[in-house]
Design a protein around this motif. Structure first.
Motif, PDB file in Angstrom:
ATOM      1  N   SER A 190      35.356   2.699  33.230  1.00  0.00           N
ATOM      2  CA  SER A 190      35.152   1.292  33.585  1.00  0.00           C
ATOM      3  C   SER A 190      36.361   0.742  34.326  1.00  0.00           C
ATOM      4  O   SER A 190      37.476   1.243  34.204  1.00  0.00           O
ATOM      5  CB  SER A 190      34.917   0.444  32.325  1.00  0.00           C
ATOM      6  N   TRP A 192      36.551  -5.884  37.374  1.00  0.00           N
ATOM      7  CA  TRP A 192      36.266  -6.079  38.801  1.00  0.00           C
ATOM      8  C   TRP A 192      35.960  -7.559  39.011  1.00  0.00           C
ATOM      9  O   TRP A 192      34.830  -7.971  39.225  1.00  0.00           O
ATOM     10  CB  TRP A 192      35.087  -5.191  39.199  1.00  0.00           C
ATOM     11  N   GLU A 209      42.112  -0.982  41.436  1.00  0.00           N
ATOM     12  CA  GLU A 209      41.838   0.454  41.600  1.00  0.00           C
ATOM     13  C   GLU A 209      42.334   1.242  40.383  1.00  0.00           C
ATOM     14  O   GLU A 209      43.221   0.813  39.659  1.00  0.00           O
ATOM     15  CB  GLU A 209      42.503   0.976  42.871  1.00  0.00           C
ATOM     16  N   THR A 213      39.890  10.867  39.831  1.00  0.00           N
ATOM     17  CA  THR A 213      38.559  10.266  39.909  1.00  0.00           C
ATOM     18  C   THR A 213      37.471  11.292  40.212  1.00  0.00           C
ATOM     19  O   THR A 213      36.294  11.029  39.973  1.00  0.00           O
ATOM     20  CB  THR A 213      38.526   9.137  40.956  1.00  0.00           C
ATOM     21  N   HIS A 245      30.749   5.452  37.210  1.00  0.00           N
ATOM     22  CA  HIS A 245      31.698   4.348  37.306  1.00  0.00           C
ATOM     23  C   HIS A 245      30.999   3.060  36.899  1.00  0.00           C
ATOM     24  O   HIS A 245      29.865   2.806  37.314  1.00  0.00           O
ATOM     25  CB  HIS A 245      32.227   4.222  38.741  1.00  0.00           C
ATOM     26  N   ARG A 249      31.550  -1.211  36.567  1.00  0.00           N
ATOM     27  CA  ARG A 249      32.336  -2.406  36.884  1.00  0.00           C
ATOM     28  C   ARG A 249      31.931  -3.508  35.922  1.00  0.00           C
ATOM     29  O   ARG A 249      30.741  -3.693  35.660  1.00  0.00           O
ATOM     30  CB  ARG A 249      32.096  -2.853  38.328  1.00  0.00           C
ATOM     31  N   GLN A 282      32.439  -9.318  36.446  1.00  0.00           N
ATOM     32  CA  GLN A 282      32.143  -9.851  37.779  1.00  0.00           C
ATOM     33  C   GLN A 282      31.666 -11.290  37.650  1.00  0.00           C
ATOM     34  O   GLN A 282      30.480 -11.570  37.560  1.00  0.00           O
ATOM     35  CB  GLN A 282      31.127  -8.955  38.477  1.00  0.00           C
ATOM     36  N   THR A 290      28.050  -2.867  34.602  1.00  0.00           N
ATOM     37  CA  THR A 290      26.934  -2.117  35.158  1.00  0.00           C
ATOM     38  C   THR A 290      27.469  -0.916  35.931  1.00  0.00           C
ATOM     39  O   THR A 290      28.571  -0.953  36.491  1.00  0.00           O
ATOM     40  CB  THR A 290      26.078  -2.974  36.111  1.00  0.00           C
ATOM     41  N   THR A 291      26.682   0.130  35.954  1.00  0.00           N
ATOM     42  CA  THR A 291      27.041   1.327  36.693  1.00  0.00           C
ATOM     43  C   THR A 291      26.891   1.059  38.190  1.00  0.00           C
ATOM     44  O   THR A 291      26.277   0.066  38.593  1.00  0.00           O
ATOM     45  CB  THR A 291      26.148   2.510  36.295  1.00  0.00           C
ATOM     46  N   ASP A 292      27.424   1.947  38.997  1.00  0.00           N
ATOM     47  CA  ASP A 292      27.322   1.769  40.448  1.00  0.00           C
ATOM     48  C   ASP A 292      25.872   1.704  40.932  1.00  0.00           C
ATOM     49  O   ASP A 292      25.595   1.108  41.971  1.00  0.00           O
ATOM     50  CB  ASP A 292      28.062   2.893  41.188  1.00  0.00           C
ATOM     51  N   ASP A 293      24.951   2.305  40.173  1.00  0.00           N
ATOM     52  CA  ASP A 293      23.542   2.235  40.573  1.00  0.00           C
ATOM     53  C   ASP A 293      22.785   1.122  39.847  1.00  0.00           C
ATOM     54  O   ASP A 293      21.552   1.087  39.851  1.00  0.00           O
ATOM     55  CB  ASP A 293      22.844   3.585  40.409  1.00  0.00           C
TER      56      ASP A 293
END
Length: 196
Positions: free
Chosen positions: A49, A52, A87, A94, A100, A102, A105, A116-119
C-alpha cells in the motif's frame, strides 16, 4: 493455506528525511526486500500500500492546513499523489510486488483495507479471489497503519502475523501498545524467522 505478504506504506515521506519520517524506516525497507529475496517461495502474493493523498484539499481533515497538527488525527501534508514523497522507498524492490493499493485519496485512511488496487478492487475482494487465508503484515508505522491494517485483516477472517523485525513505529510506547493490542486481538506477533 495461501499466504500474502502485505507491505504497509514503505514510502519516502515515512522514512528518514521525509515529511513524517520514522526512525528505522529505511532499514525496514531494505529488510523487507531482503526477506522476500531470501524466501521467494513463502508467499503466494505480495501486496503493498501507499498513502496517495489529494494535494488540493485537507483530505477529510487529515491534513492540518491551519494551525499545528496534533499528530494523532491531524498531520502535516505528506504522500501527495504523484510526488517523490509518495513513491516507494528506493530500497523496496517493486518488481517483487504483485498488487499495489492506494489509500487516502481525499479522505483519512490508515488501513490498507480502506484503499483500492490499481484495477479498482477492494483488498478483501482480491484476497478472496486469490484464496488467501494467511497474511503477514510488515511496514510503517507500527502504531498507525500497520496496526489498522492488521486489525482489519483479522476482522476479514484472516490469520495474521505481524513480523516485528520488519516494522518501524512512530514512538516506542505507542508501538508497544499496538503490538500488545494486536496479540490480544488474535494476531501472532513475532520476528520474520519465528514462524518458519
Amino acid at each position: 493455506m495461501s499466504r500474502a505478504l502485505v507491505i504497509i506504506d514503505v514510502q519516502n515521506d515515512f522514512t528518514e528525511g521525509g515529511a513524517l519520517g520514522v526512525e528505522g524506516g529505511a532499514a525496514v525497507a531494505a529488510a523487507i526486500t531482503d526477506h522476500l529475496r531470501a524466501h521467494p517461495e513463502a508467499y503466494d502474493v505480495v501486496i503493498a500500500s501507499r498513502d496517495w493523498h489529494d494535494p488540493d484539499n485537507d483530505n477529510g481533515g487529515h491534513f492540518a492546513l491551519e494551525g499545528e497538527p496534533d499528530f494523532v488525527g491531524t498531520w502535516p501534508k505528506h504522500c501527495m499523489a504523484g510526488t517523490e514523497g509518495a513513491e516507494y522507498h528506493p530500497s523496496i524492490d517493486t518488481g517483487l510486488i504483485d498488487i499495489h493499493v492506494r489509500k487516502g485519496q481525499g479522505v483519512p485512511a490508515y488501513s490498507i483495507f480502506e484503499g483500492t488496487t490499481d484495477d479498482g478492487r477492494q483488498l478483501v475482494t482480491a484476497l478472496d479471489e486469490l484464496g488467501i487465508t494467511d497474511v503477514d503484515v510488515v511496514g510503517i508505522a507500527t502504531d498507525y497503519c500497520v496496526r489498522a491494517s492488521a486489525l482489519d485483516a483479522l476482522a476479514a477472517g484472516r490469520r495474521v502475523r505481524v513480523l516485528t523485525d520488519l516494522i518501524a513505529g512512530v514512538a516506542p510506547t505507542t508501538s508497544a501498545a499496538a503490538l500488545t493490542e494486536l496479540a490480544a486481538a488474535g494476531a501472532t506477533v513475532e520476528p520474520a524467522e519465528g514462524g518458519r
